[in-house]
Write an enzyme that holds these catalytic residues in place. Structure first.
Site, PDB file in Angstrom:
ATOM      1  N   ARG A 111      -8.408   9.733  20.052  1.00 52.38           N
ATOM      2  CA  ARG A 111      -8.022   9.513  21.456  1.00 52.38           C
ATOM      3  C   ARG A 111      -7.662  10.828  22.133  1.00 52.38           C
ATOM      4  NH1 ARG A 111      -4.313   4.660  19.558  1.00 52.38           N
ATOM      5  NH2 ARG A 111      -4.185   6.190  17.917  1.00 52.38           N
ATOM      6  N   ARG A 158     -10.320  16.296   7.197  1.00 47.85           N
ATOM      7  CA  ARG A 158     -11.135  16.688   6.045  1.00 47.85           C
ATOM      8  C   ARG A 158     -12.499  17.183   6.523  1.00 47.85           C
ATOM      9  NH1 ARG A 158     -10.091  11.149   3.601  1.00 47.85           N
ATOM     10  NH2 ARG A 158      -7.994  11.300   2.754  1.00 47.85           N
ATOM     11  N   HIS A 205     -17.221   3.086   8.183  1.00 45.83           N
ATOM     12  CA  HIS A 205     -15.761   2.969   8.318  1.00 45.83           C
ATOM     13  C   HIS A 205     -15.279   4.282   8.925  1.00 45.83           C
ATOM     14  CE1 HIS A 205     -11.601   1.788   7.118  1.00 45.83           C
ATOM     15  NE2 HIS A 205     -11.466   3.100   7.293  1.00 45.83           N
ATOM     16  N   ASN A 256       0.865  -1.183   0.000  1.00 43.12           N
ATOM     17  CA  ASN A 256       0.000   0.000   0.000  1.00 43.12           C
ATOM     18  C   ASN A 256       0.899   1.230   0.000  1.00 43.12           C
ATOM     19  OD1 ASN A 256      -1.726   2.079   0.562  1.00 43.12           O
ATOM     20  ND2 ASN A 256      -2.660   1.138   2.365  1.00 43.12           N
ATOM     21  N   ASP A 299      -6.776  13.394  16.086  1.00 40.78           N
ATOM     22  CA  ASP A 299      -6.778  12.025  16.619  1.00 40.78           C
ATOM     23  C   ASP A 299      -7.884  11.855  17.667  1.00 40.78           C
ATOM     24  OD1 ASP A 299      -4.582   9.577  16.911  1.00 40.78           O
ATOM     25  OD2 ASP A 299      -5.801   9.922  18.700  1.00 40.78           O
ATOM     26  N   HIS A 319     -12.710   3.538   0.328  1.00 44.12           N
ATOM     27  CA  HIS A 319     -12.747   2.525   1.404  1.00 44.12           C
ATOM     28  C   HIS A 319     -13.511   1.278   0.970  1.00 44.12           C
ATOM     29  CE1 HIS A 319     -12.474   6.015   4.514  1.00 44.12           C
ATOM     30  NE2 HIS A 319     -11.277   5.495   4.317  1.00 44.12           N
ATOM     31  N   ARG A 354      -2.741  -2.024  -3.300  1.00 46.53           N
ATOM     32  CA  ARG A 354      -3.909  -1.174  -3.086  1.00 46.53           C
ATOM     33  C   ARG A 354      -3.808  -0.015  -4.080  1.00 46.53           C
ATOM     34  NH1 ARG A 354      -4.891   3.461   1.255  1.00 46.53           N
ATOM     35  NH2 ARG A 354      -7.057   3.849   0.759  1.00 46.53           N
ATOM     36  N   ASN A 409      -9.092   7.751  10.345  1.00 44.63           N
ATOM     37  CA  ASN A 409      -8.714   9.134  10.044  1.00 44.63           C
ATOM     38  C   ASN A 409      -9.527   9.651   8.872  1.00 44.63           C
ATOM     39  OD1 ASN A 409      -6.705   9.796  11.945  1.00 44.63           O
ATOM     40  ND2 ASN A 409      -5.339   8.354  10.910  1.00 44.63           N
ATOM     41  N   GLY A 410      -9.614   8.818   7.832  1.00 40.35           N
ATOM     42  CA  GLY A 410     -10.596   9.042   6.777  1.00 40.35           C
ATOM     43  C   GLY A 410     -11.834   8.261   7.191  1.00 40.35           C
ATOM     44  N   GLU A 440     -13.937   0.722  15.603  1.00 37.96           N
ATOM     45  CA  GLU A 440     -13.571  -0.533  16.284  1.00 37.96           C
ATOM     46  C   GLU A 440     -13.268  -0.317  17.767  1.00 37.96           C
ATOM     47  OE1 GLU A 440     -10.210  -2.079  14.074  1.00 37.96           O
ATOM     48  OE2 GLU A 440     -11.316  -1.857  12.201  1.00 37.96           O
ATOM     49  N   ASN A 441     -12.792   0.892  18.099  1.00 37.77           N
ATOM     50  CA  ASN A 441     -12.239   1.098  19.449  1.00 37.77           C
ATOM     51  C   ASN A 441     -12.976   2.079  20.350  1.00 37.77           C
ATOM     52  OD1 ASN A 441      -9.785  -0.578  19.223  1.00 37.77           O
ATOM     53  ND2 ASN A 441      -9.301   0.842  17.574  1.00 37.77           N
ATOM     54  N   GLU A 475      -8.285  -4.847   5.344  1.00 41.76           N
ATOM     55  CA  GLU A 475      -8.208  -4.588   3.904  1.00 41.76           C
ATOM     56  C   GLU A 475      -7.089  -5.391   3.251  1.00 41.76           C
ATOM     57  OE1 GLU A 475      -8.385  -0.557   5.448  1.00 41.76           O
ATOM     58  OE2 GLU A 475      -9.147   0.049   3.492  1.00 41.76           O
ATOM     59  N   LYS A 480       3.243   0.650   3.090  1.00 44.78           N
ATOM     60  CA  LYS A 480       2.885  -0.378   4.071  1.00 44.78           C
ATOM     61  C   LYS A 480       2.923  -1.722   3.345  1.00 44.78           C
ATOM     62  CE  LYS A 480      -0.187   2.546   6.748  1.00 44.78           C
ATOM     63  NZ  LYS A 480      -1.496   3.129   6.554  1.00 44.78           N
TER      64      LYS A 480
HETATM   65  P1  ADP Z   1      -6.472   5.343   9.025  1.00 43.61           P
HETATM   66  O1  ADP Z   1      -7.674   5.945   8.375  1.00 43.61           O
HETATM   67  O2  ADP Z   1      -5.271   6.230   8.994  1.00 43.61           O
HETATM   68  O3  ADP Z   1      -6.211   3.892   8.630  1.00 43.61           O
HETATM   69  P2  ADP Z   1      -7.341   4.204  11.539  1.00 43.61           P
HETATM   70  O4  ADP Z   1      -8.436   3.357  10.958  1.00 43.61           O
HETATM   71  O5  ADP Z   1      -6.167   3.522  12.143  1.00 43.61           O
HETATM   72  O6  ADP Z   1      -6.842   5.329  10.562  1.00 43.61           O
HETATM   73  O7  ADP Z   1      -8.024   5.112  12.667  1.00 43.61           O
HETATM   74  C1  ADP Z   1      -7.323   6.080  13.371  1.00 43.61           C
HETATM   75  C2  ADP Z   1      -8.272   6.730  14.368  1.00 43.61           C
HETATM   76  O8  ADP Z   1      -8.715   5.714  15.306  1.00 43.61           O
HETATM   77  C3  ADP Z   1      -7.617   7.835  15.177  1.00 43.61           C
HETATM   78  O9  ADP Z   1      -8.500   8.950  15.277  1.00 43.61           O
HETATM   79  C4  ADP Z   1      -7.439   7.184  16.531  1.00 43.61           C
HETATM   80  O10 ADP Z   1      -7.466   8.108  17.597  1.00 43.61           O
HETATM   81  C5  ADP Z   1      -8.661   6.274  16.583  1.00 43.61           C
HETATM   82  N1  ADP Z   1      -8.500   5.270  17.649  1.00 43.61           N
HETATM   83  C6  ADP Z   1      -7.622   4.249  17.691  1.00 43.61           C
HETATM   84  N2  ADP Z   1      -7.716   3.589  18.885  1.00 43.61           N
HETATM   85  C7  ADP Z   1      -8.669   4.239  19.607  1.00 43.61           C
HETATM   86  C8  ADP Z   1      -9.228   4.081  20.901  1.00 43.61           C
HETATM   87  N3  ADP Z   1      -8.819   3.114  21.707  1.00 43.61           N
HETATM   88  N4  ADP Z   1     -10.211   4.928  21.280  1.00 43.61           N
HETATM   89  C9  ADP Z   1     -10.622   5.917  20.479  1.00 43.61           C
HETATM   90  N5  ADP Z   1     -10.143   6.134  19.240  1.00 43.61           N
HETATM   91  C10 ADP Z   1      -9.173   5.309  18.805  1.00 43.61           C
END
Ligand code: ADP
Length: 399
Positions: free
Chosen positions: A283, A239, A206, A7, A281, A179, A90, A209-210, A332-333, A383, A14
């Site tokens: 978090r 964005r 999805h 990627n 971000d 995506h 990708r 970040n995006g 997911e998180n 992916e 990556k």
């Molecule tokens: P990308 O689009 O770059 O692949 P990811 O799918 O890895 O990004 O998502 C990144 C986002 O997920 C960031 O905003 C990050 O803060 C958030 N994130 C990751 N772990 C957690 C968590 N435990 N709690 C809240 N947000 C999280």
């Protein structure tokens, strides 16, 4: 069969090397800061993680360095390049030319070159990766998997913009969506997990970040929130997502800026970062919000509100919804984000289960109540695995 998935971003590559017989990941990593000071490779295999520094001037140099690590005695996991059966890439934008993954041929490369104008930031590094692999592993077949391909099933009333039709015929301006590989993966997992249940109408969110939402009827994407470019739709890390188009020309006039600057403004300085002034971000925003930062709180409310609007819109567009899936780093998180989006959706038939949702991170889990007409679930995306599987299927069919 061993497949390496690549990627390529503007300054990074990556990679993951799969043994498809598992499937198992033999090695993975990322080449960072290509063409910049301080380039390095973070590499993981055989349970150990290592960082390799060195000057990496372009994608080809980075890929060559990475391939060298894969066959090295100390950090590698294969004895020679002959063990690599195929490469899966990708590719961000496939325009209207690609509705599924394809074997890369000279004809495909020519078509990809034509797609550059649709994704001037993303497709050139993807092509660099293809060219690099063609010269470094000339006898290994390559496959391209497109972010746009899954959404090629959208009907015209969903993908057309209400601007002069000639702009579509002359410049291919329409909604493509992105995506797609992720939406397709979580769709497939949802269908497997919910086998036998009512799953005709699915909304996949999805959220990374995006971020993008897709409406899927009988396994086919019928609408998605990203458009000609990935800037449309949801509020994202940097964005802006949906915007009154009149704002663009107004800001150019008020701030006396040109199209390059305004493009950077909506892609890099907007979204969660632009509103909060704190971070892109999630978090960091959640932490700032918990400490009472009002702009972080506003950014979070806007992020969730936009997703709720899309879920409502897509439910209306599909005549109802059966499943809502959350994926991507945030989906997911972040249990609080999922809760704030999906609570109070009983009017749609979704009874969210706050307790089941609490603490779910990076695992497949149903987070709606037993007996809820609409199922809400978390499915971590993968992916790279989809790209590896598409590559394997295409290579086997070619043999
Ligand atoms: P990308 O689009 O770059 O692949 P990811 O799918 O890895 O990004 O998502 C990144 C986002 O997920 C960031 O905003 C990050 O803060 C958030 N994130 C990751 N772990 C957690 C968590 N435990 N709690 C809240 N947000 C999280």
């Amino acid at each position: 069969m061993k497949i390496i998935v690549i990627n390529c971003g503007s300054s990074s590559v990556k990679y993951q090397l799969f043994d498809m017989d598992g499937p198992a990941i033999l090695a993975k990593g990322v080449v960072e800061k290509i063409g910049l000071n301080g380039s390095f490779i973070k590499h993981e295999s055989n349970g150990s993680k290592n960082t390799f520094e060195g000057e990496i001037i372009d994608h080809q140099a980075g890929i060559e360095y990475m391939l060298g690590i894969l066959i090295s005695k100390e950090h590698g996991c294969i004895s020679s390049f002959d063990e690599i059966d195929a490469v899966g890439h990708r590719v961000v934008h496939g325009g209207e030319k690609f509705n599924s993954s394809v074997l890369i041929t000279d004809e495909v490369i020519a078509m990809l070159e034509e797609c550059i104008q649709l994704a001037p930031l993303h497709n050139p590094p993807n092509l660099s990766g293809i060219y690099a692999m063609s010269s470094l592993l000339p006898n290994v077949p390559q496959v391209g998997a497109f972010d746009t391909a899954f959404h090629q099933t959208m009907p015209d009333h969903a993908y057309m913009y209400a601007i002069p039709y000639s702009l579509y015929t002359k410049h291919a301006i329409r909604r493509y969506g992105f995506h797609g590989t992720s939406h397709r993966y979580v769709l497939r997992r949802a269908l497997e997990i919910l086998a036998g249940r009512n799953v005709g109408r699915i909304i996949t969110c999805h959220l990374g970040n995006g971020a993008s939402v897709a409406a899927i009827v009988d396994g086919k994407s019928v609408d998605t929130s990203m458009g000609l470019t990935p800037v449309e739709g949801l509020v994202m890390g940097t964005r802006c997502g949906d915007l009154d188009p009149g704002i663009i020309t107004y800001v150019m006039q008020c701030e006396d800026i040109g199209r390059g600057t305004v493009n950077t403004l909506i892609n890099k300085h907007s979204g969660l970062l632009g509103v909060s002034g704190v971070s892109s971000d999630m978090r960091e925003l959640e932490a700032a919000s918990a400490k009472g930062n009002e702009r972080a709180q506003l950014a979070l409310r806007m992020f969730r509100y936009r997703i709720r609007k899309y879920i409502g819109a897509y439910a209306a567009a599909m005549g109802g919804v059966d499943v809502v899936v959350f994926t991507g780093g945030i989906g997911e998180n972040s249990d609080s984000t999922r809760y704030e989006i999906a609570k109070d959706m009983e009017f749609l038939g979704l009874e969210f289960d706050k307790d089941k949702n609490a603490g779910v991170r990076g695992e497949e889990k149903i987070i709606s109540k037993d007996g809820s007409r609409v199922t809400a679930m978390v499915i971590p995306t993968d992916e790279e695995l989809v790209i590896a599987q598409d590559t394997e299927a295409i290579i086997r069919a070619e043999k």
